[in-house]
Design an enzyme around this catalytic site. Structure first.
Site, mmCIF file in Angstrom:
data_model
loop_
_atom_site.group_PDB
_atom_site.id
_atom_site.type_symbol
_atom_site.label_atom_id
_atom_site.label_comp_id
_atom_site.label_asym_id
_atom_site.label_seq_id
_atom_site.Cartn_x
_atom_site.Cartn_y
_atom_site.Cartn_z
ATOM 1 N N VAL A 190 0.837 -1.199 0.000
ATOM 2 C CA VAL A 190 0.000 0.000 0.000
ATOM 3 C C VAL A 190 0.872 1.249 0.000
ATOM 4 O O VAL A 190 2.038 1.214 0.390
ATOM 5 C CB VAL A 190 -0.959 0.026 1.216
ATOM 6 N N SER A 191 0.301 2.345 -0.465
ATOM 7 C CA SER A 191 0.933 3.666 -0.441
ATOM 8 C C SER A 191 2.290 3.633 -1.144
ATOM 9 O O SER A 191 2.381 3.206 -2.299
ATOM 10 C CB SER A 191 1.046 4.159 0.999
#
Length: 725
Positions: free
Chosen positions: A317-318
């Site tokens: 994620v991110s």
């Protein structure tokens, strides 16, 4: 059990000769004897079927086995209930924590930083170690950790492979888990780590050249790979590139400062994030073949687990998600089969031949701004925008995190510099909000969450760290007169408490302010001061050190943020270096036809979707056209930091994006293993629960639809990314 494998050239059992040609000839002879390989002698010479430590590994590989009872891979022995409990695990000796204690606290903090573990928010129902698992969700297996490097820099990057006991060598699978944000090696433990381990897959992690990696310039203390502190000359996660004399001179002028790996390594690590992920996969294959490969009885191990027979999903994620996307673009060896990422930090190459439009709203032409561009704008204007009547009283935790008096001072300073207009505070704050939404293309859906992010110094810390990283600046450069140190209650620089420094590996998110280390404005009125408590020399107001934030904004845009004039001298040189650093991290949009899923929350207030997922989808359509296998799912009422969903005012409005990230992984898995088609790109219309006391239920979290209505589909047509309202 912990043991160490010697590094390259030292591994027992390999045929090691002083004469390299002798080694090659010995292996050619072996190839000729192994008819099962089907290799010609020349092919064997060029692509030997033997397991070897990758040449990018530095030093030893440490192995630890976990029984899944007293300790484990996923929860460090805490179990699902322990991860959800507060306070976190303590150290027996706060000044001298053991490696095991540091690991346990690191897993605890990193898990809770990304996953909402509060009651009713989905933990234990839709996600969590205990979901679809026995008992507390502890997972037995082996953990391997080492340093690696990439060409062009010798700054150590941490790599780790976790192999659960449930791994099936006859049906091998692997998931990548580069850390989110600037976190350390356990930064994706609760996201890609949890999904992969519970699936029985090997999970390969990397800190991407970020992580804590703090260097106390007063004491020369730094972290070993296991987080323990040392001031000795030995391998550590990071030390600034200074001689002892230079370090002493710096400490004399600017006492008690820290250098931080992401900001001060002079490496622009983001430029290599894709390579870090690809190398972690190669490390994973080495580890798997050490465990499961066919031993030939002569010191060699035949490769039996290979990319061709292993399902490999690039994930996280991110920043970790963006790293896996870049790895898929750069994959020349066929290592990656599919990609599943959430809220990826991608900086797409700028292609203004297409536009973006949500519903009947305005066409967005100035998309694909860089992270540093929009983040420095948020750092400058959001402190004032927090006081806009449209959001001031409705934004969760605004008054708690953002003192109105400071916001008013920021608005006044901006107005006096001609950067916002209006005679009253309401007018000026409204104009600041307009600038962010209209001029910088930041979605109105993020307005209610942006204040709490400003209060947590998200944009400010990103702006400081990435300006240094992109420009390959050293700690001694003190870009925009900003440095890192502990501060006291008045904001003055002080020594970091020894117990706090001992826990940095476990407590820090890798990007100060974090774990007691703050951003210090050395140029503040009076004396060096914690940035939020700083008065700007040009205004003599407590305006969050606006002069420093405007300096960062100037470097990002390449001209003076107030006057618009060209930068001069060293500022111009640094701005040019930053622009070059940004160019190095731009994503190509070419996923090579790999099945890929993006899930992103429309209310993302950290990585605005008009500059990340949305334009990447458009760029990919431009580059790959009909060959594209990218699906983009935009989740309503979802944002970037699920952990905030545990707070009143946030819980009633937003749902966990984490739930849809796991769906993305499930969809890519089904596509790769069962040939199940990926659902079309779409908007997913979630239903907020309305009150923190009301537990989330399935009605709140509709599944990604295999056949969405036309009114929910995201499409690329007539040179436009069209997003339903």
């Amino acid at each position: 059990m912990r043991m160490a494998f010697p590094g390259p050239g030292l591994r027992p059992g390999l045929f090691v000769y002083n004469n390299k040609q002798g080694t090659i000839m010995k292996r050619i002879m072996l190839c000729a004897l192994i008819g099962a390989t089907g290799l010609t002698l020349s092919a064997c010479k060029d692509n030997p079927p033997f397991n070897e430590i990758p040449d990018f590994i530095q030093g030893d590989i440490s192995q630890t086995s976990y029984d899944g009872i007293t300790d484990d891979l996923l929860t460090a022995g805490l179990g699902a209930s322990g991860l959800a409990s507060a306070p976190g695990p303590a150290f027996a000796d706060p000044l001298n924590p053991t490696a095991a204690e540091l690991r346990r606290l690191a897993i605890y903090n990193n898990y809770r930083a990304l996953v909402d573990t509060a009651p009713g928010g989905g933990y234990g129902t839709f996600f969590g170690p205990q979901v679809n698992a026995s008992g507390e969700g502890l997972i037995a297996g082996d953990e391997f950790i080492a340093y690696m490097s990439v060409p062009g820099t010798d700054v150590p990057v941490t790599v780790m492979a976790q192999v659960p006991d449930s791994f099936d060598p006859d049906r091998p699978c692997m998931v990548t888990a580069p850390s989110s944000g600037s976190r350390g090696i356990y930064g994706a433990i609760g996201t890609a780590g949890e999904w992969g381990l519970k699936k029985g897959c090997a999970v390969v992690y990397t800190d991407k050249g970020t992580g804590t990696g703090s260097h106390n310039l007063a004491t020369n203390t730094a972290q070993r790979i296991d987080g323990t502190l040392t001031s000795d000359v030995e391998p550590v996660q990071f030390r600034a590139d200074l001689t002892d004399g230079q370090r002493a001179d710096f400490d004399s002028a600017w006492p008690d400062r820290f250098a931080w790996k992401h900001a001060h390594s002079r490496a622009n690590p983001e430029a290599d994030w894709g390579q870090h992920v690809l190398q972690s996969i190669e490390f994973g294959f080495y580890v798997l073949n050490e465990k499961f490969g066919r031993e030939l009885g002569n010191g060699e191990t035949l490769l039996t687990i290979k990319p061709k027979n292993t399902v490999v999903i690039a994930s996280s994620v991110s920043n970790g998600g963006g790293s896996s996307v870049r790895a898929a673009e750069q994959d020349t060896k066929g290592l990656i089969d599919g990609v599943a990422v959430s809220e990826p930090n991608v900086n797409p190459q700028v292609d203004r031949s297409f536009t973006i439009r949500q519903g009947e709203g305005p066409e967005i032409t100035e998309h694909s701004r860089s992270l540093l561009d929009y983040t420095t704008a948020l750092a400058v204007y959001q402190g004032c925008a927090n006081q806009a009547p449209a959001i001031r009283d409705d934004a969760p935790l605004n008054a708690t995190f953002n003192p109105p008096a400071i916001g008013e001072n920021i608005c006044n300073s901006l107005a006096n510099k001609g950067l916002v207009s209006g005679a009253t505070l309401d007018d000026r704050a409204t104009d600041a909000l307009r600038i962010l939404n209209e001029d910088f293309g930041i979605q109105p859906e993020q307005n209610l969450l942006a204040p709490v992010h400003f209060g947590l110094a998200v944009a400010q810390s990103i702006s400081m760290t990435y300006a240094n990283a992109y420009g390959r600046a050293g700690v001694e450069d003190r870009v925009c007169e900003l440095s890192l140190a502990a501060t006291d209650s008045a904001g003055a620089v002080t020594q970091l408490a020894p117990a706090a420094e001992a826990a940095l590996f476990s407590a820090s998110n890798g990007i100060p302010p974090s774990a007691g280390v703050n951003i210090v404005y050395d140029g503040a009125d009076g004396q060096p001061t914690n940035l939020p408590a700083s008065a700007s020399p040009s205004t003599n107001q407590l305006d969050y050190g606006l002069d420093a934030l405007l300096c960062l904004r100037s470097l990002a845009q390449g001209s003076d943020a107030v006057s618009g004039a060209d930068l001069q001298g060293s500022d111009a040189e640094l701005a040019t270096a930053i622009a070059e650093g940004i160019a190095e991290v731009r994503a190509s949009g070419d996923l090579q036809g790999k099945p890929t899923v993006f899930v992103t929350g429309r209310a993302d207030a950290i990585l605005p979707i008009n500059h990340t997922s949305r334009p990447y989808f458009g760029l990919n359509q431009r580059v790959e056209g009909k060959k594209s296998n990218l699906r983009y799912y935009e989740i309503l009422n979802a944002h970037h930091l699920d952990v905030l969903n545990g707070f009143p005012g946030v819980a009633d409005r937003y749902v966990p994006l984490h739930h849809y990230y796991f769906q993305a992984l499930d969809l890519v898995w089904a596509n790769l293993t069962e040939k199940q088609a990926l659902p079309p790109s779409q908007v997913v219309r979630t239903v907020p629960r309305g009150a923190i006391t009301t537990p989330l239920a399935e009605v709140n979290l509709p599944a990604i639809n295999p056949a969405p209505d036309a009114g929910d589909r995201i499409v690329f047509t007539d040179n436009q990314v069209r997003i339903p309202e």
